[in-house]
Design an enzyme around this catalytic site. Structure first.
Site, PDB file in Angstrom:
ATOM      1  N   SER A 128       0.829  -1.187   0.000  1.00 53.49           N
ATOM      2  CA  SER A 128       0.000   0.000   0.000  1.00 53.49           C
ATOM      3  C   SER A 128       0.872   1.248   0.000  1.00 53.49           C
ATOM      4  CB  SER A 128      -0.943  -0.034   1.198  1.00 53.49           C
ATOM      5  OG  SER A 128      -0.596   0.939   2.144  1.00 53.49           O
ATOM      6  N   LYS A 129       0.388   2.235  -0.723  1.00 56.91           N
ATOM      7  CA  LYS A 129       1.140   3.482  -0.828  1.00 56.91           C
ATOM      8  C   LYS A 129       1.320   4.124   0.537  1.00 56.91           C
ATOM      9  CE  LYS A 129      -1.273   4.551  -5.037  1.00 56.91           C
ATOM     10  NZ  LYS A 129      -1.948   5.510  -5.880  1.00 56.91           N
ATOM     11  N   ARG A 130       0.314   4.018   1.348  1.00 60.18           N
ATOM     12  CA  ARG A 130       0.344   4.722   2.627  1.00 60.18           C
ATOM     13  C   ARG A 130       1.181   4.005   3.675  1.00 60.18           C
ATOM     14  NH1 ARG A 130      -5.235   6.083   4.885  1.00 60.18           N
ATOM     15  NH2 ARG A 130      -3.862   6.776   6.555  1.00 60.18           N
TER      16      ARG A 130
END
Length: 492
Positions: free
Chosen positions: A258-260
């Site tokens: 995930s990017k976050r």
RNA sequence: GCCCCCAUAGUCUAGCGGCCUAGGACGUCACCCUUUCAAGGUGAAGAUCGCGGGUUCGAAUCCCGCUGGGGGUACCA
């Protein structure tokens, strides 16, 4: 063969996305087909400025180019869906589906849908079994016309059959059929109230218009594939071949990248000094393999060998250690002069070299590069490794000077003797330094490591450093002598 | 919850019915080389092929069930 990668510009592209793009690119290049880049910006709420540029830069960095796309144009331009929407490209197909009875105008608002869910639960039905079906499915044309005349906003939804099942085959799963019961589906929104198409409608219309023959996408799309199958059938369009490639899972295996949550934005890797070829090679191996032994392959070799039937159906796991190892292999394969040039930006960034660097900076760095070349796994590490060549030594613990089975007094003796011995050298070079210091080892009756270790700390301030004689040679007579003298004094 | 997909060492993988006493790589450990660290070399530990049933003369490989993991369940993609 025509394939596409169709990212949504909602943020930077992480390596999982690059990997999926790469499989498409490899497929196109292997078969001599075309690779299309298309921006799917139909989510008006999550649009991020500059994301598209970042995505394209990331793809180019890894080594992908596209035959058609937003910036290079092509016979099916534009390649940005919001621009295509403005051209009315999706409205016609949506209307056609309504006309043919495969879709319908739905006047249920989000609040209305909530109410329907509540009513479903109140009837004693399990809430999780709720599948949205608009009451307008059964409306007469007159009813719909009246609602529309009253100015009520509506979406266009796919009229999914209540029973039966939908199947499709998937290349990654060896062409096996995947079947989903229609009762588990719902009436998907195709055109939003705003008139913007959803992904489901837009990608499919564009794939058709652009002549896409193979849809290679992440496995998260498997559950919605039946809708796409229905859409192709409703339009009467030729169906592309599907290949759902596995996701890359997080290092701990808890979910997909995930990017976050994960530090996996592609540009972070070139910032840290990963080589494009290393990233390309590593990513190609995430879900694909050539045989039981070969791992290091050039881009051309991978292109020549890549086929979908060797793509794994099970997800891969993000493994930064493996990437790092591979990066080291690629760094070592480069000529030293080449590495020196690659290192310069990192030296500048660390403030060790003037910006812009002068000609003598590059020649000095070229002289130093052999000392760290084979030790690098990330280019950025060079700045730290070479720091003591570019600045005065930071304070270090004098205790570090004292080697095994030595004490402070004896170490100071050794350093003074080394200082005297080196002082007599006429030509300050690696071989003369080594000859002089090895001679000293014999005369002082100590082990090589005891003398060399002390001098290493004296000139570098650390116990782990590049080879000693090369280090002294590159550091130069004056600085070397001064640091050795200072070390001897520090021990008193 | 429901639906779908997946399942070989800590990780990535080879294997597509007998060639497997399961091969390679990362990581880990040991030794060699050696002035430290790397690199390189040699070697080791680590997988009852998730579990249980079948099918077959024979299964990691085919089928079923279970378990586990992942994905999906939006007027996001």
């Amino acid at each position: 063969m025509r394939v596409r990668f169709a990212p949504s510009p909602t943020g930077f592209l992480h390596i999982g996305g690059v990997r999926t793009a790469l499989f498409n690119w490899l497929f196109a290049r292997h078969y001599g087909g075309q690779f299309i880049l298309r921006l799917e910006d139909t989510d008006e709420k999550r649009f991020v400025q500059d994301a598209a540029d970042d995505i394209m830069a990331s793809m180019r960095w890894v080594g992908m180019n596209w035959d058609e796309g937003p910036d290079v144009g092509g016979p099916h331009a534009p390649y940005v869906q919001s621009e295509r929407k403005a051209l009315g490209i999706y409205q016609g197909p949506a209307d056609a589906l309504v006309a043919s009875g495969h879709a319908y105008k739905c006047f249920v608002t989000p609040e209305g849908e909530e109410a329907m869910r509540a009513a479903w639960a109140a009837k004693g039905e399990r809430p999780e079994r709720f599948r949205f079906r608009g009451p307008e499915r059964d409306w007469t044309p007159a009813q719909t016309a009246e609602a529309e005349a009253n100015g009520r906003p509506f979406t266009i939804r796919l009229k999914v059959p209540l029973d039966g099942a939908t199947s499709f085959s998937d290349l990654v799963r060896g062409g096996d059929q995947i079947t989903i019961a229609n009762a588990d589906l719902y009436d998907l929104v195709l055109l939003k109230t705003s008139g913007m198409p959803t992904y489901h409608l837009a990608h499919l219309v564009d794939d058709h218009l652009m002549g896409v023959t193979h849809v290679i996408r992440g496995e998260e799309w498997v559950p919605s594939a039946p809708y796409h199958i229905m859409l192709y059938q409703a339009f009467g369009w030729h169906m592309p071949t599907f290949a759902h490639v596995p996701n890359i899972l997080r290092q701990d295996g808890k979910g997909k990248l995930s990017k976050r949550k994960d530090d996996v934005s592609t540009n972070r890797f070139w910032e840290r000094g990963y080589l494009s070829q290393a990233m390309f090679n590593y990513l190609a191996l995430q879900g694909w393999s050539y045989d039981d032994k070969t791992e290091i392959m050039s881009r051309d070799e991978i292109v020549a060998r890549f086929t979908i039937d060797r793509v794994q159906a099970s997800p891969a796991r993000w493994n930064p250690d493996k990437l790092k190892d591979m990066n080291g292999i690629y760094i070592r394969s480069l000529p030293t002069a080449e590495v020196a040039k690659l290192l310069m930006p990192y030296m500048v960034k660390a403030g060790m070299v003037a910006d812009p660097p002068r000609a003598e900076d590059l020649s000095y760095l070229t002289q130093l590069t052999p000392l760290v070349h084979e030790r690098l796994e990330e280019l950025q590490q060079a700045a730290e490794m070479l720091a003591f060549f570019f600045a005065d030594l930071p304070a270090y613990e004098p205790k570090l000077l004292i080697q095994k089975q030595m004490d402070a007094a004896r170490t100071a003796d050794v350093l003074r003797a080394a200082h005297a011995a080196l002082n007599s050298i006429e030509v300050w070079a690696t071989d003369t330094l080594e000859a002089q210091l090895r001679d000293l080892v014999g005369r002082m009756a100590v082990k090589p490591g005891q003398i060399f270790g002390s001098i290493r700390v004296a000139v570098s301030g650390r116990t782990v450093a590049p080879p000693l004689f090369e280090t002294l040679a590159a550091l130069g007579r004056e600085r070397s002598m001064a640091r050795i003298a200072a070390a001897a004094i520090a021990l008193e």
